[in-house]
Design a protein around this motif. Structure first.
Motif, PDB file in Angstrom:
ATOM      1  N   GLN A  61      31.923  -1.586   0.025  1.00 36.57           N
ATOM      2  CA  GLN A  61      31.426  -2.608   0.948  1.00 36.57           C
ATOM      3  C   GLN A  61      30.019  -2.276   1.432  1.00 36.57           C
ATOM      4  O   GLN A  61      29.162  -3.154   1.558  1.00 36.57           O
ATOM      5  CB  GLN A  61      32.392  -2.731   2.139  1.00 36.57           C
ATOM      6  N   GLN A  62      29.749  -1.010   1.659  1.00 37.01           N
ATOM      7  CA  GLN A  62      28.417  -0.608   2.103  1.00 37.01           C
ATOM      8  C   GLN A  62      27.399  -0.700   0.970  1.00 37.01           C
ATOM      9  O   GLN A  62      26.269  -1.149   1.179  1.00 37.01           O
ATOM     10  CB  GLN A  62      28.480   0.814   2.660  1.00 37.01           C
ATOM     11  N   LEU A  63      27.794  -0.304  -0.236  1.00 37.53           N
ATOM     12  CA  LEU A  63      26.861  -0.344  -1.358  1.00 37.53           C
ATOM     13  C   LEU A  63      26.492  -1.769  -1.758  1.00 37.53           C
ATOM     14  O   LEU A  63      25.380  -2.022  -2.212  1.00 37.53           O
ATOM     15  CB  LEU A  63      27.473   0.375  -2.559  1.00 37.53           C
ATOM     16  N   SER A  64      27.398  -2.703  -1.580  1.00 37.23           N
ATOM     17  CA  SER A  64      27.133  -4.085  -1.983  1.00 37.23           C
ATOM     18  C   SER A  64      26.140  -4.792  -1.073  1.00 37.23           C
ATOM     19  O   SER A  64      25.721  -5.915  -1.377  1.00 37.23           O
ATOM     20  CB  SER A  64      28.446  -4.874  -2.013  1.00 37.23           C
ATOM     21  N   GLN A  65      25.734  -4.178   0.022  1.00 38.32           N
ATOM     22  CA  GLN A  65      24.782  -4.792   0.941  1.00 38.32           C
ATOM     23  C   GLN A  65      23.331  -4.597   0.514  1.00 38.32           C
ATOM     24  O   GLN A  65      22.434  -5.199   1.104  1.00 38.32           O
ATOM     25  CB  GLN A  65      24.965  -4.216   2.355  1.00 38.32           C
ATOM     26  N   PHE A  66      23.091  -3.783  -0.509  1.00 40.10           N
ATOM     27  CA  PHE A  66      21.715  -3.435  -0.873  1.00 40.10           C
ATOM     28  C   PHE A  66      21.380  -3.862  -2.300  1.00 40.10           C
ATOM     29  O   PHE A  66      20.586  -3.208  -2.978  1.00 40.10           O
ATOM     30  CB  PHE A  66      21.506  -1.927  -0.719  1.00 40.10           C
ATOM     31  N   LEU A  67      21.965  -4.953  -2.755  1.00 35.87           N
ATOM     32  CA  LEU A  67      21.714  -5.417  -4.117  1.00 35.87           C
ATOM     33  C   LEU A  67      20.289  -5.925  -4.302  1.00 35.87           C
ATOM     34  O   LEU A  67      19.779  -5.957  -5.425  1.00 35.87           O
ATOM     35  CB  LEU A  67      22.709  -6.524  -4.473  1.00 35.87           C
ATOM     36  N   TYR A  68      19.637  -6.339  -3.220  1.00 29.25           N
ATOM     37  CA  TYR A  68      18.287  -6.895  -3.327  1.00 29.25           C
ATOM     38  C   TYR A  68      17.250  -6.057  -2.573  1.00 29.25           C
ATOM     39  O   TYR A  68      16.115  -6.474  -2.422  1.00 29.25           O
ATOM     40  CB  TYR A  68      18.276  -8.332  -2.802  1.00 29.25           C
ATOM     41  N   ALA A  69      17.657  -4.902  -2.076  1.00 29.00           N
ATOM     42  CA  ALA A  69      16.721  -3.986  -1.423  1.00 29.00           C
ATOM     43  C   ALA A  69      17.094  -2.569  -1.833  1.00 29.00           C
ATOM     44  O   ALA A  69      17.450  -1.728  -1.016  1.00 29.00           O
ATOM     45  CB  ALA A  69      16.760  -4.151   0.098  1.00 29.00           C
ATOM     46  N   LEU A  70      17.024  -2.336  -3.137  1.00 30.81           N
ATOM     47  CA  LEU A  70      17.557  -1.111  -3.719  1.00 30.81           C
ATOM     48  C   LEU A  70      16.551   0.027  -3.652  1.00 30.81           C
ATOM     49  O   LEU A  70      15.363  -0.154  -3.886  1.00 30.81           O
ATOM     50  CB  LEU A  70      17.956  -1.375  -5.173  1.00 30.81           C
ATOM     51  N   SER A  71      17.077   1.210  -3.349  1.00 26.70           N
ATOM     52  CA  SER A  71      16.267   2.428  -3.354  1.00 26.70           C
ATOM     53  C   SER A  71      17.014   3.510  -4.125  1.00 26.70           C
ATOM     54  O   SER A  71      18.181   3.346  -4.506  1.00 26.70           O
ATOM     55  CB  SER A  71      15.986   2.900  -1.923  1.00 26.70           C
ATOM     56  N   VAL A  72      16.328   4.607  -4.358  1.00 23.26           N
ATOM     57  CA  VAL A  72      16.941   5.725  -5.084  1.00 23.26           C
ATOM     58  C   VAL A  72      18.128   6.283  -4.315  1.00 23.26           C
ATOM     59  O   VAL A  72      19.140   6.690  -4.910  1.00 23.26           O
ATOM     60  CB  VAL A  72      15.882   6.817  -5.333  1.00 23.26           C
ATOM     61  N   ASN A  73      18.041   6.304  -2.998  1.00 20.78           N
ATOM     62  CA  ASN A  73      19.152   6.816  -2.188  1.00 20.78           C
ATOM     63  C   ASN A  73      20.410   5.974  -2.366  1.00 20.78           C
ATOM     64  O   ASN A  73      21.532   6.502  -2.389  1.00 20.78           O
ATOM     65  CB  ASN A  73      18.752   6.846  -0.719  1.00 20.78           C
ATOM     66  N   HIS A  74      20.238   4.657  -2.477  1.00 21.51           N
ATOM     67  CA  HIS A  74      21.391   3.785  -2.686  1.00 21.51           C
ATOM     68  C   HIS A  74      22.037   4.058  -4.045  1.00 21.51           C
ATOM     69  O   HIS A  74      23.271   4.101  -4.160  1.00 21.51           O
ATOM     70  CB  HIS A  74      20.958   2.313  -2.605  1.00 21.51           C
ATOM     71  N   PHE A  75      21.213   4.225  -5.065  1.00 22.62           N
ATOM     72  CA  PHE A  75      21.755   4.498  -6.402  1.00 22.62           C
ATOM     73  C   PHE A  75      22.451   5.850  -6.438  1.00 22.62           C
ATOM     74  O   PHE A  75      23.498   6.002  -7.074  1.00 22.62           O
ATOM     75  CB  PHE A  75      20.634   4.443  -7.444  1.00 22.62           C
ATOM     76  N   ASN A  76      21.901   6.835  -5.759  1.00 25.04           N
ATOM     77  CA  ASN A  76      22.544   8.150  -5.698  1.00 25.04           C
ATOM     78  C   ASN A  76      23.886   8.073  -4.972  1.00 25.04           C
ATOM     79  O   ASN A  76      24.847   8.768  -5.345  1.00 25.04           O
ATOM     80  CB  ASN A  76      21.624   9.143  -4.996  1.00 25.04           C
ATOM     81  N   ALA A  77      23.954   7.230  -3.937  1.00 28.59           N
ATOM     82  CA  ALA A  77      25.227   7.053  -3.225  1.00 28.59           C
ATOM     83  C   ALA A  77      26.276   6.423  -4.128  1.00 28.59           C
ATOM     84  O   ALA A  77      27.469   6.757  -4.054  1.00 28.59           O
ATOM     85  CB  ALA A  77      25.016   6.198  -1.976  1.00 28.59           C
ATOM     86  N   ALA A  78      25.846   5.493  -4.999  1.00 29.43           N
ATOM     87  CA  ALA A  78      26.778   4.871  -5.931  1.00 29.43           C
ATOM     88  C   ALA A  78      27.292   5.881  -6.961  1.00 29.43           C
ATOM     89  O   ALA A  78      28.486   5.892  -7.302  1.00 29.43           O
ATOM     90  CB  ALA A  78      26.105   3.694  -6.635  1.00 29.43           C
ATOM     91  N   THR A  79      26.410   6.745  -7.453  1.00 26.42           N
ATOM     92  CA  THR A  79      26.852   7.768  -8.402  1.00 26.42           C
ATOM     93  C   THR A  79      27.726   8.818  -7.713  1.00 26.42           C
ATOM     94  O   THR A  79      28.565   9.460  -8.361  1.00 26.42           O
ATOM     95  CB  THR A  79      25.637   8.449  -9.050  1.00 26.42           C
ATOM     96  N   TYR A  80      27.547   8.977  -6.399  1.00 29.05           N
ATOM     97  CA  TYR A  80      28.410   9.892  -5.637  1.00 29.05           C
ATOM     98  C   TYR A  80      29.855   9.408  -5.694  1.00 29.05           C
ATOM     99  O   TYR A  80      30.801  10.210  -5.788  1.00 29.05           O
ATOM    100  CB  TYR A  80      27.920   9.964  -4.187  1.00 29.05           C
ATOM    101  N   VAL A  81      30.044   8.082  -5.638  1.00 29.01           N
ATOM    102  CA  VAL A  81      31.388   7.515  -5.737  1.00 29.01           C
ATOM    103  C   VAL A  81      31.982   7.793  -7.112  1.00 29.01           C
ATOM    104  O   VAL A  81      33.175   8.091  -7.251  1.00 29.01           O
ATOM    105  CB  VAL A  81      31.352   6.003  -5.447  1.00 29.01           C
ATOM    106  N   LEU A  82      31.144   7.722  -8.161  1.00 31.59           N
ATOM    107  CA  LEU A  82      31.629   8.011  -9.507  1.00 31.59           C
ATOM    108  C   LEU A  82      32.103   9.456  -9.633  1.00 31.59           C
ATOM    109  O   LEU A  82      33.100   9.745 -10.303  1.00 31.59           O
ATOM    110  CB  LEU A  82      30.532   7.730 -10.527  1.00 31.59           C
ATOM    111  N   ARG A  83      31.389  10.361  -8.995  1.00 30.89           N
ATOM    112  CA  ARG A  83      31.810  11.763  -9.016  1.00 30.89           C
ATOM    113  C   ARG A  83      33.157  11.939  -8.333  1.00 30.89           C
ATOM    114  O   ARG A  83      34.000  12.733  -8.769  1.00 30.89           O
ATOM    115  CB  ARG A  83      30.752  12.625  -8.340  1.00 30.89           C
TER     116      ARG A  83
END
Length: 237
Positions: free
Chosen positions: A53-75
């Motif tokens: 829910q938190q990651l889906s809020q930044f689909l149009y204002a993406l930064s490297v920190n957001h992408f790293n947080a998404a890969t954190y979920v994959l880990r």
């Protein structure tokens, strides 16, 4: 991510996501595809619902920190690929729900996030996390609106059981951890500071008087060990 190190948590507790958080990430489409797949996993993995829910809020204002947080979920998913929702056959036919709200949890808009989860016996059958549409003026307002949403969901499931001719053993129970929301819902008189909550609280009180459900504080909950583990996984992510 096949060679990535498995993670023990869904997100980094020291990182709080917000807009314009660092260097922009160029591959927006890859992030959208990843978040879409995580949303699909929410059907069976309630432990990543809050993070998604938190990651889906930044689909149009993406930064490297957001992408790293998404890969954190994959880990995290790599560390527990077999985890899911268990629906035991011996669960009793009793419906109970839990309501929770995070006051002003969004760093950018100061809006609050509310959540709810409903159990049929020990089986989790419905859950939801969503950001509220307006900025609240008090924590009581947040909790009352979250309680109203949970009541409507519980009512829908109760009507569904009635249509399917499934009779619960006990009256459905809705638990709330906020004493102020419980008091306001049980009070028929709305004063100056609570008039804007009259509609939400009226719905909760109406369903209580009609015998659809009981409203109880969180410390009177049943099935403590099972519920504590599941609700903590859901609400705290």
């Amino acid at each position: 991510m096949l060679c990535a190190k498995p993670g023990s948590t869904q997100s980094d507790p020291s990182t709080k996501l917000h807009k314009d958080a660092g260097t922009p990430h160029l591959d927006i489409h890859a992030y959208k595809r990843l978040v879409g797949r995580l949303l699909y996993l929410n059907a069976t993995r309630l432990d990543i619902t809050l993070c998604t829910q938190q990651l889906s809020q930044f689909l149009y204002a993406l930064s490297v920190n957001h992408f790293n947080a998404a890969t954190y979920v994959l880990r995290y998913l790599k560390s527990c690929p077999g985890r899911g929702i268990f629906l035991p056959r011996d669960s009793q036919l009793k419906l109970q729900g839990y309501s929770y709200a995070d006051f002003g949890g969004c760093s950018d808009t100061k809006r609050s996030t509310f959540g709810q989860c409903l159990f049929l016996g020990r089986s989790l059958i419905s859950w939801r996390i969503k950001k509220q549409l307006t900025v609240p003026r008090s924590s009581n307002e947040v909790e009352c609106r979250a309680l109203d949403t949970a009541t409507c969901e519980l009512q829908w499931i109760a009507y569904l059981f009635k249509y399917l001719k499934v009779e619960c053993l006990k009256i459905p129970v809705l638990y709330c951890d906020n004493q102020s929301a419980l008091t306001i819902a049980a009070n028929p008189v709305f004063h100056e500071r609570t008039k804007h909550l009259a509609i939400d609280c009226h719905i909760v009180k109406e369903k209580m008087l009609n015998g659809l459900m009981k409203l109880l504080p969180y410390y009177k909950r049943e099935d403590v060990e099972w519920i504590d583990e599941t609700t903590a996984m859901f609400f705290k992510g």
